[in-house]
Design an enzyme around this catalytic site. Structure first.
Site, PDB file in Angstrom:
ATOM      1  N   LYS A 265       0.834  -1.210   0.000  1.00  9.65           N
ATOM      2  CA  LYS A 265       0.000   0.000   0.000  1.00  9.65           C
ATOM      3  C   LYS A 265       0.872   1.266   0.000  1.00  9.65           C
ATOM      4  O   LYS A 265       0.631   2.183  -0.790  1.00  9.65           O
ATOM      5  CB  LYS A 265      -0.925   0.022   1.245  1.00  9.65           C
TER       6      LYS A 265
ATOM      7  N   ARG B  49      -8.706   1.390   9.615  1.00 17.53           N
ATOM      8  CA  ARG B  49      -8.266   0.061  10.053  1.00 17.53           C
ATOM      9  C   ARG B  49      -9.360  -0.664  10.844  1.00 17.53           C
ATOM     10  O   ARG B  49      -9.178  -1.813  11.209  1.00 17.53           O
ATOM     11  CB  ARG B  49      -7.053   0.219  10.976  1.00 17.53           C
TER      12      ARG B  49
ATOM     13  N   ARG C 167      11.963  -5.760   4.139  1.00 26.10           N
ATOM     14  CA  ARG C 167      11.663  -4.358   3.806  1.00 26.10           C
ATOM     15  C   ARG C 167      12.629  -3.426   4.540  1.00 26.10           C
ATOM     16  O   ARG C 167      12.932  -3.625   5.706  1.00 26.10           O
ATOM     17  CB  ARG C 167      10.223  -4.049   4.223  1.00 26.10           C
TER      18      ARG C 167
ATOM     19  N   ARG D 221      11.941  -1.219  10.028  1.00 27.35           N
ATOM     20  CA  ARG D 221      10.937  -0.830  11.023  1.00 27.35           C
ATOM     21  C   ARG D 221      10.973  -1.797  12.201  1.00 27.35           C
ATOM     22  O   ARG D 221      11.131  -2.993  12.018  1.00 27.35           O
ATOM     23  CB  ARG D 221       9.542  -0.856  10.376  1.00 27.35           C
TER      24      ARG D 221
ATOM     25  N   ARG E  48       0.292  -8.493  13.730  1.00 29.46           N
ATOM     26  CA  ARG E  48      -0.356  -7.467  12.893  1.00 29.46           C
ATOM     27  C   ARG E  48      -1.378  -8.120  11.965  1.00 29.46           C
ATOM     28  O   ARG E  48      -2.446  -7.560  11.710  1.00 29.46           O
ATOM     29  CB  ARG E  48       0.696  -6.680  12.086  1.00 29.46           C
TER      30      ARG E  48
HETATM   31  P1  AMP Z   1       1.432   0.872   8.937  1.00 34.06           P
HETATM   32  O1  AMP Z   1       2.592   1.796   8.753  1.00 34.06           O
HETATM   33  O2  AMP Z   1       0.200   1.326   8.238  1.00 34.06           O
HETATM   34  O3  AMP Z   1       1.794  -0.569   8.650  1.00 34.06           O
HETATM   35  O4  AMP Z   1       1.062   0.921  10.508  1.00 34.06           O
HETATM   36  C1  AMP Z   1       1.999   0.519  11.493  1.00 34.06           C
HETATM   37  C2  AMP Z   1       1.314   0.427  12.836  1.00 34.06           C
HETATM   38  O5  AMP Z   1       0.787   1.707  13.217  1.00 34.06           O
HETATM   39  C3  AMP Z   1       0.123  -0.522  12.923  1.00 34.06           C
HETATM   40  O6  AMP Z   1       0.517  -1.869  13.152  1.00 34.06           O
HETATM   41  C4  AMP Z   1      -0.654   0.068  14.098  1.00 34.06           C
HETATM   42  O7  AMP Z   1      -0.036  -0.244  15.328  1.00 34.06           O
HETATM   43  C5  AMP Z   1      -0.460   1.564  13.873  1.00 34.06           C
HETATM   44  N1  AMP Z   1      -1.519   2.160  13.008  1.00 34.06           N
HETATM   45  C6  AMP Z   1      -1.332   2.774  11.807  1.00 34.06           C
HETATM   46  N2  AMP Z   1      -2.476   3.245  11.313  1.00 34.06           N
HETATM   47  C7  AMP Z   1      -3.442   2.898  12.215  1.00 34.06           C
HETATM   48  C8  AMP Z   1      -4.853   3.081  12.270  1.00 34.06           C
HETATM   49  N3  AMP Z   1      -5.528   3.700  11.276  1.00 34.06           N
HETATM   50  N4  AMP Z   1      -5.519   2.598  13.344  1.00 34.06           N
HETATM   51  C9  AMP Z   1      -4.865   1.972  14.343  1.00 34.06           C
HETATM   52  N5  AMP Z   1      -3.536   1.751  14.361  1.00 34.06           N
HETATM   53  C10 AMP Z   1      -2.825   2.213  13.302  1.00 34.06           C
END
Ligand code: AMP
Length: 214
Positions: free
Chosen positions: A13, A88, A127, A160, A171
């Site tokens: 994404k 989410r 990654r 990360r 996750r």
């Molecule tokens: P991402 O970078 O989108 O993979 O998000 C990394 C982490 O940030 C996720 O595993 C959640 O812990 C948190 N996170 C990101 N966006 C959201 C969201 N919209 N709602 C809840 N947690 C989020």
């Protein structure tokens, strides 16, 4: 145009959202990136985000929504946005609809990027991303010119903290339990386009463009 890029962790994404910003001239809104920036600032809020993120858990809706609302209010998002990693949960999707509706806008299309679990894990553990500009690499499929430095800006490449196999599995559990039901919500609105998230970056970009009619 408002687009949601939807899919499990590691679906691509973020990588595709960055490509689309150039094509469409609208910003990428990634709550994950916003949370990482807050965490890097060392603020109390950032520490709270880290508590959830480091365990692979979703940050509570109230906090995620506040962040989204602030970002959406910035002028560059007035003509639309590419939502990456938001919503989410179904309550987040409902709240996003309300926020957009208040300005006479709506989500036009949800592109669901489908990737199997073993492929997801393989992608995530390899990654790397640039600390400075956010460029994303895969050590095998989209390798940086050098393993430590960004090809775009020369910044430092990092992994990360939540990109370990153990955290990725958590996750994915969160995704299946809380995020996947969003597809039903958007399917009822008739705006979901499913594509395969397997293939080269160019192939996937072409599928997304076809799905959004560009
Ligand atoms: P991402 O970078 O989108 O993979 O998000 C990394 C982490 O940030 C996720 O595993 C959640 O812990 C948190 N996170 C990101 N966006 C959201 C969201 N919209 N709602 C809840 N947690 C989020």
């Amino acid at each position: 145009m408002n687009i949601v890029l939807f899919g499990p962790p590691g679906a691509g994404k973020g990588t595709q959202a960055k490509r689309l910003t150039t094509v469409l001239g609208i910003p990428q809104i990634s709550t994950g990136d916003l949370m990482r920036a807050e965490r890097a600032s060392g603020s109390e809020l950032g520490k709270e985000f880290d508590h959830y993120m480091s365990q692979g858990l979703l940050v509570p809706d109230e906090l995620s929504l506040r962040l989204l609302e602030q970002r959406l209010a910035k002028p560059d998002a007035s003509k639309g946005a590419i939502f990456d990693g938001f919503p989410r949960t179904v309550p987040q999707a409902e709240a996003l609809d309300r926020l957009l509706q208040a300005n006479g806008r709506k989500i036009d299309v949800v592109v669901s990027m489908e990737v199997p679990l073993d492929e997801m894990i393989e992608r995530i553990v390899h990654r790397r991303s640039c600390e400075s500009c956010g460029q994303i690499y895969h050590l095998r499929y989209n390798p940086p010119p050098s393993p430590d430095a960004c090809g775009a800006c020369g910044g430092k490449l990092v992994q990360r903290k939540d990109d370990t196999e153990e955290v990725v599995r958590k996750r994915n559990d969160e995704y299946l339990a809380k995020t996947a039901p969003i597809l039903g919500y958007y399917t009822q609105q008739g705006i979901v386009k499913a594509i395969s998230g397997i293939g080269s970056l160019d192939e996937i970009e072409a599928r997304i463009k076809a799905a959004i009619g560009k």
